[in-house]
Structures are given as structure tokens and as C-alpha cells.
Scaffold this active site. Structure first.
Site, PDB file in Angstrom:
ATOM      1  CE1 TYR A 171      27.202  47.966 -72.808  1.00 51.57           C
ATOM      2  CE2 TYR A 171      27.169  46.507 -71.160  1.00 51.57           C
ATOM      3  CZ  TYR A 171      26.160  47.546 -71.430  1.00 51.57           C
ATOM      4  OH  TYR A 171      24.969  47.932 -71.615  1.00 51.57           O
ATOM      5  CD  GLN A 222      16.150  50.647 -66.796  1.00 53.53           C
ATOM      6  OE1 GLN A 222      16.783  50.050 -67.241  1.00 53.53           O
ATOM      7  NE2 GLN A 222      16.340  51.490 -67.860  1.00 53.53           N
ATOM      8  CB  THR A 278      16.230  55.280 -67.754  1.00 52.74           C
ATOM      9  OG1 THR A 278      16.524  54.522 -66.570  1.00 52.74           O
ATOM     10  CG2 THR A 278      18.235  55.601 -68.500  1.00 52.74           C
ATOM     11  NE  ARG A 299      28.551  52.165 -74.287  1.00 46.68           N
ATOM     12  CZ  ARG A 299      27.849  52.457 -74.233  1.00 46.68           C
ATOM     13  NH1 ARG A 299      26.666  53.563 -73.982  1.00 46.68           N
ATOM     14  NH2 ARG A 299      26.181  50.910 -74.315  1.00 46.68           N
ATOM     15  CE  LYS A 345      20.969  55.078 -63.180  1.00 42.94           C
ATOM     16  NZ  LYS A 345      21.143  55.185 -64.544  1.00 42.94           N
ATOM     17  NE  ARG A 348      27.477  52.354 -70.408  1.00 42.42           N
ATOM     18  CZ  ARG A 348      28.176  51.564 -70.489  1.00 42.42           C
ATOM     19  NH1 ARG A 348      29.167  52.021 -70.538  1.00 42.42           N
ATOM     20  NH2 ARG A 348      27.992  50.451 -71.131  1.00 42.42           N
TER      21      ARG A 348
END
Ligand code: FMN
Length: 386
Positions: free
Chosen positions: A25, A128, A156, A165, A252, A279
Site C-alpha cells: 500500500y 488534512q 487535498t 494501484r 495540497k 499515487r
């Protein structure tokens, strides 16, 4: 205990100690992982100018990020599920950062909650935010961040849909891991991790379970998160969040000069030039290659931070020399956390600071704040200007 001299030593130890599912991960990027790889290899393409006969006494890596004093301009990036890499991971990371004198950022998708981390630390940390469709949840979590005195909100912007992924899908990533045959065999070899997890009650998403409507257990949580990321997130939403929060705001996931200009017009305090550690959009430029264009566009109007690919103090120095005034490490501290808990995060920070200080000195500087691009040798065509 092996001798740890660099971040890659921590990664090797981390790989041995943490279940494969969580190592994968961490240690993967989306699709072909091109951006994930280039985030680091582009740092390696930049060379440094060696200078001599400079007084190197009284050196300092101390600086400021959004007006807050930092022992070095390196913050801990928000990491979802850090509490699955190591029991109570977010608490341990925040403690290590606090003792070291750098900011730490708690993810919305953390295992330990805002309140858990606040209770275990003495100084304000940063929070965040992922914007969710459930507006009550968003309002509530911003209020909770205010209540525990978070000193910045990191919003974010590069994850309103999730990049794919491959390994996470193949491993059936979940928190906590499902008791499948493969997982049980792998977990049996990770006794240190398992003992830690048995010793904590924090094994699910602490900011969400019990706070979001209708989420009281793991199965309802999975359903909730899969449909919750707010697809309509736009600059109007960013402005609304800014108003709702009312404190220092860091945006971000900016990787383009045009978006950086939008961030300035919204009145954000800082932006993080970031591609989410490779990612999200595979094929995006590395952060370090994007930085110059963003510096040219808005460098005198907003504070610029950078993450993605930093694995050493040399990488930090290169980012600062190219115009960032702050940086974040993600995987570099996560390796330490998974390898050795709070001590491992401290070790990662010490390694980075030592490398930063030594490289700064060998480039002929004593104060991190005086470093500029004069110390760099960039390969032709490195900087992209659009
Ligand atoms: C395992 C993992 C989980 C992450 N979770 C989050 C998250 O919850 N929120 C967020 O804004 N970024 C998240 N990120 C991205 C980091 O904050 C940061 O942008 C990235 O790790 C920087 O790249 P680096 O790991 O190469 O330093 C995550 C990154 C990793 C590796």
C-alpha cells in the site's frame, strides 16, 4: 539491531516487519508507476556544486513554514492508515515530530482520531481534509480540528477520484486486514506488528467511525468511503472550505502553474506542489520538475511547499534551492514508523536533518535560508516551462 544510516535502511527493515498488504500500500504508485519512479529519479538527475574554503561554523537548518518555527523545513505528510503500519501509528508519528520540532499532518483517513492525537501531544498539529459528499461530516470534522487546536488545514485537491494501484486491488487492502488464507500466513510472520495491534483498540478509521452518519462498523465504513469522495470539488468549494475553516490554509496536490494561480486568487496561505507521491495521475511530471514553472508563476505571491519523492536531506536541499520554502516527507517517515515506531520516525528525521546540514555545508552554506539555485547543476531541459 542493524546499523541504520539512511532512509533505505529503514525501508528494508520496514519491509521485514510489516504485513505485505501494508508495505505494498505504501510502496506503490498508480498504474505503470512511472510518476512514482520519476519523483525520485528526477531528484537524482540534479547535481550539486561543491564549494570550499567557506567558514562552516554555527550552521542552522531552522526555518519557518506558514509562519511557524521549524527545526528544519520538513513536515510529515498526511498518510492514510498510518495506524495500520504500526499500532497507534499516527500518535507515534505526531509525538516524534513534536519532539523534533517539525509539523505533522494528520490525514482524514487516519486510524487514530483527531482527539486521540491531540490527547497524546502537547503542541498543535496540522489536519488534512478530504472533501466528502456528506456536508455535515465535513462541517463537523472541520469543527473538530478547530476544537483540538490544529494550527493549519491542509486541503487535498488531487484525490476526488482514486487512482488505481494494482497491488491494493490484488491484496484486497482493508483496515483491519481480512482473515483470508494468504493474509493469515503472512501475518503469522509479523509477530511484532501483530502484538502491537493486539495491544491497541485503534484498528479502524478513527475520524470516521462513530462520526459519519450511518457508519458504526467496518462494513458500513467501506460502503461509505467508496461513495463519499466529493466529485464536484471545484474552486468554489475550496473558497467555501477556506471560509468554514477560517485559519491558515494549505492547498495540497498542485502540479500546474495555472492551478497555482487559482490557489493565489483564493487567498490560500501555501500550496504543496505534489502529485500525491505518484499515487494519482500516472504520467504526471515529478514535483521537482514542475516546481520551477510554479515558482515563476506565483513564487512571490504565496508560500511554496513540495512533496513527492523525497528520500534524503539532499532531496530536501534541492527542493529548497529551486524555490520551495517547505517540504514534506511521506514514505520516508512511514518506513521508520513501520520499522521501529516513534523511534523510527525520529530516526528518519535525524537522518534527513544530518544529510541536509552536511550537504548544505559542502555546498558552501551555513544557513538553510540562504540556499538558492546557485548550488545546483541542472541537466538541460530539466525545467518545464509552459
Ligand atoms: C501510504 C500512503 C498514504 C497516503 N495517504 C494520504 C492521505 O490520506 N491524504 C493525503 O493528502 N495524502 C496522502 N498520501 C500522500 C502523501 O501525503 C504525500 O503527498 C506523498 O507521500 C509524498 O510522496 P513521498 O511518499 O514520495 O514522500 C499518502 C501517501 C502514501 C504513501
Amino acid at each position: 539491531m542493524p546499523v541504520i544510516t539512511c532512509i533505505q535502511d529503514l525501508r528494508r527493515l520496514y519491509k521485514r516487519r510489516v504485513p505485505k498488504m501494508f508495505y505494498d500500500y505504501c510502496e506503490s504508485g498508480s498504474w505503470t508507476e512511472q510518476t512514482f519512479r520519476e519523483n525520485s529519479s528526477d531528484f537524482a538527475d540534479i547535481h550539486l556544486r561543491q564549494r570550499v574554503a567557506v567558514d562552516l561554523s554555527d550552521r542552522s537548518t531552522a526555518s519557518q513554514m506558514i509562519g511557524q518555527d521549524v527545526a528544519m523545513p520538513v513536515a510529515l505528510a498526511p498518510i492514510g492508515m498510518a495506524g495500520m503500519q504500526c499500532a497507534d501509528g499516527e500518535i507515534k508519528a505526531a509525538r516524534a515530530a513534536e519532539k523534533f520540532g517539525v509539523p505533522s499532518t494528520l490525514s482524514t483517513m487516519s486510524i487514530c482520531s483527531l482527539e486521540d492525537v491531540a490527547e497524546a501531544t502537547t503542541k498543535p498539529f496540522w489536519f488534512q481534509l478530504y472533501v466528502m459528499r456528506d456536508q455535515d461530516f465535513v462541517r463537523d470534522i472541520i469543527q473538530r480540528a478547530r476544537d483540538v487546536k490544529c494550527s493549519a488545514l491542509v486541503l487535498t485537491l488531487d484525490l476526488q477520484i482514486l487512482g488505481q494501484r494494482h497491488k491494493d486491488l490484488k491484496n484486497g487492502l482493508s483496515a483491519p486486514p481480512k482473515p483470508t488464507f494468504t493474509n493469515i500466513i503472512n501475518l503469522a510472520t509479523k509477530w511484532r506488528w501483530g502484538l502491537g495491534m493486539l495491544g491497541t483498540r485503534r484498528r479502524s478509521f478513527g475520524n470516521i467511525v462513530g462520526h459519519a452518519k450511518g457508519v458504526s462498523d467496518i462494513s458500513s465504513l467501506m460502503e461509505w468511503t467508496s461513495e463519499q469522495f466529493y466529485l464536484h470539488l471545484d474552486w468554489k468549494t475550496v473558497a467555501q472550505i477556506k471560509e468554514m475553516w477560517g485559519g491558515p490554509l494549505i492547498l495540497k496536490g498542485i502540479n500546474d502553474a495555472q492551478d497555482a494561480k487559482m490557489a493565489v486568487s483564493i487567498g490560500a496561505d501555501a500550496i504543496i506542489v505534489s502529485n500525491h507521491g505518484g499515487r494519482q495521475l500516472d504520467g504526471a511530471l515529478s514535483s521537482i520538475r514542475t516546481l520551477s514553472a510554479i515558482v515563476d508563476a506565483v513564487g512571490d505571491k504565496i508560500e511554496l511547499h513540495l512533496d513527492s519523492g523525497i528520500r534524503s536531506g539532499q532531496d530536501v536541499l534541492k527542493a529548497l534551492a529551486l524555490g520551495a520554502t517547505g517540504t514534506y516527507i511521506g514514505r520516508a517517515y512511514l518506513y521508520g514508523l513501520g520499522a521501529m515506531g516513534e523511534f523510527g520516525v525520529r530516526t528518519a528525521l535525524e537522518i534527513i536533518q544530518k544529510e541536509l546540514d552536511l550537504t548544505m555545508a559542502l555546498c558552501g552554506h551555513r544557513d538553510i535560508k540562504t540556499v538558492d539555485r546557485d548550488i545546483l547543476l541542472l541537466p538541460p531541459g530539466f525545467e518545464i516551462n509552459r
